[in-house]
Design a protein around this motif. Structure first.
Motif, PDB file in Angstrom:
ATOM      1  N   ARG A   1       3.136   9.532  -5.631  1.00 18.68           N
ATOM      2  CA  ARG A   1       2.040   9.672  -7.158  1.00 18.68           C
ATOM      3  C   ARG A   1       1.603   8.151  -7.708  1.00 18.68           C
ATOM      4  O   ARG A   1       0.647   7.848  -7.709  1.00 18.68           O
ATOM      5  CB  ARG A   1       1.730  10.816  -8.144  1.00 18.68           C
TER       6      ARG A   1
ATOM      7  N   THR B   1       0.802   5.588  -5.100  1.00 14.77           N
ATOM      8  CA  THR B   1      -0.472   5.281  -5.149  1.00 14.77           C
ATOM      9  C   THR B   1      -1.534   5.098  -5.884  1.00 14.77           C
ATOM     10  O   THR B   1      -3.083   4.359  -6.001  1.00 14.77           O
ATOM     11  CB  THR B   1      -1.109   6.973  -4.252  1.00 14.77           C
ATOM     12  N   GLU B   2      -1.522   5.491  -7.341  1.00 15.44           N
ATOM     13  CA  GLU B   2      -2.234   4.672  -8.547  1.00 15.44           C
ATOM     14  C   GLU B   2      -2.225   3.468  -8.068  1.00 15.44           C
ATOM     15  O   GLU B   2      -2.959   2.351  -8.907  1.00 15.44           O
ATOM     16  CB  GLU B   2      -1.818   5.222  -9.464  1.00 15.44           C
TER      17      GLU B   2
ATOM     18  N   GLN C   1       7.047  12.483  -7.401  1.00 16.39           N
ATOM     19  CA  GLN C   1       6.572  11.308  -8.113  1.00 16.39           C
ATOM     20  C   GLN C   1       6.397  10.454  -8.077  1.00 16.39           C
ATOM     21  O   GLN C   1       5.802   9.620  -8.814  1.00 16.39           O
ATOM     22  CB  GLN C   1       7.910  11.717  -9.640  1.00 16.39           C
TER      23      GLN C   1
ATOM     24  N   HIS D   1       0.375  16.885  -1.083  1.00 18.95           N
ATOM     25  CA  HIS D   1      -0.241  17.631  -2.804  1.00 18.95           C
ATOM     26  C   HIS D   1      -0.394  18.932  -2.069  1.00 18.95           C
ATOM     27  O   HIS D   1       0.119  19.824  -2.940  1.00 18.95           O
ATOM     28  CB  HIS D   1      -1.042  16.938  -3.440  1.00 18.95           C
TER      29      HIS D   1
ATOM     30  N   ALA E   1      -1.003  11.530   0.921  1.00 22.08           N
ATOM     31  CA  ALA E   1      -0.452  12.369  -0.222  1.00 22.08           C
ATOM     32  C   ALA E   1      -1.115  13.928  -0.594  1.00 22.08           C
ATOM     33  O   ALA E   1      -0.573  14.178  -1.567  1.00 22.08           O
ATOM     34  CB  ALA E   1      -0.339  10.308  -1.361  1.00 22.08           C
ATOM     35  N   ASP E   2      -2.685  13.295  -0.478  1.00 17.91           N
ATOM     36  CA  ASP E   2      -3.534  14.340  -0.391  1.00 17.91           C
ATOM     37  C   ASP E   2      -2.485  15.835   0.472  1.00 17.91           C
ATOM     38  O   ASP E   2      -2.900  16.906  -0.203  1.00 17.91           O
ATOM     39  CB  ASP E   2      -4.565  14.060  -0.662  1.00 17.91           C
TER      40      ASP E   2
END
Length: 331
Positions: A304, A307-308, A301, A267, A263-264
């Motif tokens: 993100r 991943t939370e 979206q 981004h 995910a990073d």
């Protein structure tokens, strides 16, 4: 690799599919057509099913309604939580019926090809910090907690359909893998488009913007990083069981770390793509990349959001998972 099992739509990877196969099936979809991939995913799977769901408030003023808006939906109305129900960090807000004032049709519809608005919306519980219980109550105690919204924006990636097959909390590894694969494919599509631009683009470094370079060179570097992430995720998932079968704790947390790193990287690709869009004032140069960004936005979206929810939730466990420690990891 495990094949489809009962409960998975026949054409869709699901919790009964080996996680390695989920990756190989979903990543090309995100690359080929991010918008269609998102429609298929939300049409097949109600990923919000494990969340606490409020109920549209019967007899309360303010009927629930949704309106399409740029990048998502504007949600208004009244919902309530049953007495004693814990909200958790996220809440799912369903609409009472298909007749919910959607008005103009949204661009993102169900996988069946329907262009109706979604009927289930996810918001952080902190959105409702000012919620208040119904003070009227009754003989059994206080009334339900009332949630009132007025035109609150819900991103497209946090909206889905109650008609989709409900995922369970135990299916989390499938959700992580699927959305990571879709995001990986969508980001790869961005690098393809970026490679065809002739502008200069800056790339994000650790907390800083690196010096600008030619777009094709930047795109090649980002594509190589995505390739490395896919190889690493493939290695993590090699021989992994299905989400329904359950993952050993150590593998579950290594997968979480891998998805977080992916995910990073995605981004970083997104930041470079936006940088090109902002710096290139030629409409013909920006349009292809803007189209890809818009099509990919629900997937990004969603990743993100996913991943939370990833474990581990303490730093010691995170360090162990990053080192590939196979001993049982708490937390």
């Amino acid at each position: 690799m495990a094949a489809f099992t009962q409960g998975d739509p026949p054409s869709e990877p699901g919790p009964g599919t080996g996680l390695g196969r989920v990756l190989t099936a979903m990543e090309p979809r995100g690359h080929a057509d991010p918008a269609a991939a998102w429609r298929a995913f939300t049409g097949a799977w109600n990923w919000a099913a494990p969340l606490t769901a409020a109920a549209p408030g019967p007899g309360l003023p303010g009927a629930a309604a949704v309106r399409p808006a740029p990048g998502g939906f504007d949600l208004s109305g009244v919902w309530h939580l049953p007495p004693g129900e814990a909200a958790g960090p996220w809440l799912a807000l369903p609409l009472a019926s298909a007749d919910h004032g959607c008005g103009a049709r949204a661009s993102v519809g169900a996988a069946s090809g329907a262009d109706d608005c979604p009927d289930l919306f996810v918001l952080p519980a902190r959105t409702f910090e000012r919620r208040s219980p119904d003070t009227a109550g009754g003989p059994d105690g206080p009334g339900p907690t009332v949630l009132r919204l007025e035109g609150v924006r819900v991103p497209t990636g946090l909206a889905t359909y109650t008609a989709g097959t409900a995922l369970r909390a135990q299916d989390a590894a499938f959700l992580w893998t699927a959305v990571a694969a879709l995001a990986l494919g969508a980001a790869r599509r961005m690098t393809d488009v970026l490679a065809g631009q002739d502008a200069r683009v800056r790339t994000p470094g650790p907390g800083l913007w690196a010096e600008a370079g030619p777009a094709p060179l930047v795109a090649a570097e980002l594509a190589a990083a995505l390739h490395d992430e896919r190889l690493a995720l493939t290695a993590t998932l090699h021989g992994a069981p299905t989400a329904r079968e359950g993952l050993p704790p150590a593998l579950r947390e290594r997968l979480a770390v891998r998805v977080r790193r992916l995910a990073d990287t995605v981004h970083h690709v997104l930041a470079a793509a936006y940088d090109h869009v902002l710096l290139d004032d030629r409409d013909t140069g920006r349009r292809p990349l803007v189209s890809v960004l818009e099509a990919s936005s629900p997937i990004l979206q969603q990743v993100r959001y996913a991943t939370e929810l990833l474990p581990p939730h303490d730093r010691m466990s995170l360090r162990k998972a990053e080192r590939g420690d196979d001993r049982r990891i708490s937390g």
